[in-house]
Design a protein around this motif. Structure first.
Motif: not given
Length: 307
Positions: A256-260, A267-269, A237-241, A226-231
């Motif tokens: 809590p979602m981090h980039d590399a 855009n994630f909260h 996406s251009a939307a705020q999620v 699920f986390r991989q799909l969500l990332r």
């Protein structure tokens, strides 16, 4: 002059978030007071699951009683199943029920028949598609598209016997199809916000240390896929999620979602609701794309002294 569609895409929305309550008769009464306390500007309420404790029996009577508490809401209310009211019902302390039988009862109580609690306007359920998962729902409010997924606590059911493991696989496929369609709608209509509600804490911190986790440990993680799909969906996406969940019983509003590089994905909260024993508290959330930042999160608490 702005078109009606442009105006709708900028419309604000405000809603309430609750979950992981009531866990006993006292909290039933407190939840009724919380629902009565929610102000008129709130468009609807989201309850992210766990309407009973893990040690209360998963009986027809108890689940029907908790349904009736939520059904008394003055606002439209969207509920999604937690683990305590179906997945964990096989436990002796919960009465030794068949989890799939309990999920079917919840579907009959909340999703397959008309009546209270009322739903937000335009709500759709996934049982109208190829997957019969009526608890997976979506609707539009203001500038946002909202969706719910059956993603419960207790490691998402990945540790249970063969029957539930097969159910876990079919539920994961339904969740992925529903979530991808939600983002496709948001992208096609250029909606500025996507809101996803689940029960479980997906454990984002596990990805922060995944470099030293062995593959076997990751394979036992019921939320890794699920986390991989969500990332994937968030970063394309251009939307705020905004992800809403319960499960840990502690209020949180963070990224809590981090980039590399270990930086928060912009855009994630995530907002986690309060839970038992903090049954007098709820979270008020507003999304207004005309403001910077567009997301406002505030906590509210009902006075607990005797009236």
């Amino acid at each position: 002059m702005a078109s009606d569609a442009d105006a709708a895409s900028l419309a604000p929305t405000t809603f309430a978030l609750i979950g992981d309550t009531p866990y006993n008769p006292l909290e039933e009464r407190m939840l009724a007071r919380v629902l009565d306390d929610i102000d008129a500007e709130v468009a609807f309420v989201i309850h992210v699951g766990d309407v009973k404790s893990g040690w209360e029996p998963c009986s027809d009577a108890l689940l029907a009683a908790r349904h009736d508490v939520l059904a008394a809401s003055r606002h439209p209310l969207v509920y999604l199943p937690g683990d305590n009211e179906w997945l964990d019902c096989a436990r002796k302390s919960a009465g030794g029920f068949d989890p799939m039988d309990r999920l079917e009862l919840l579907r009959d109580l909340f999703f397959r028949r008309p009546g209270p609690p009322s739903a937000p306007p335009g709500l759709q359920r996934q049982h109208d598609t190829t997957f019969d998962f009526p608890e997976n729902q979506r609707w539009r409010s203001g500038s946002a598209i909202f969706t719910t997924l059956n993603l419960p606590g207790s490691n998402n059911g990945a540790d249970d016997g063969p029957l539930l493991q097969r159910q876990h696989a079919s539920r994961a496929a339904a969740n992925e199809a529903w979530l991808r369609s939600c983002f496709a709608i948001a992208d096609a209509e250029r909606l500025p916000a996507v809101v996803i509600a689940v029960h479980a804490d997906p454990g984002f911190e596990r990805d922060h240390r995944s470099s030293w986790l062995p593959g076997a440990a990751r394979s036992r993680d019921g939320y890794h896929a699920f986390r991989q799909l969500l990332r994937e969906l968030v970063t394309s996406s251009a939307a705020q999620v905004l992800l809403l969940h319960g499960d840990s019983h502690q209020f949180r509003a963070d990224q809590p979602m981090h980039d590399a590089r270990g930086r928060p994905v912009r855009n994630f909260h995530r907002v986690e609701c309060f839970g038992s024993p903090f049954a007098s508290a709820w979270v008020r959330i507003s999304i207004d794309p005309r403001r910077d930042p567009p997301l406002t999160v505030a906590t509210r608490r009902v006075e607990t002294s005797a009236r």
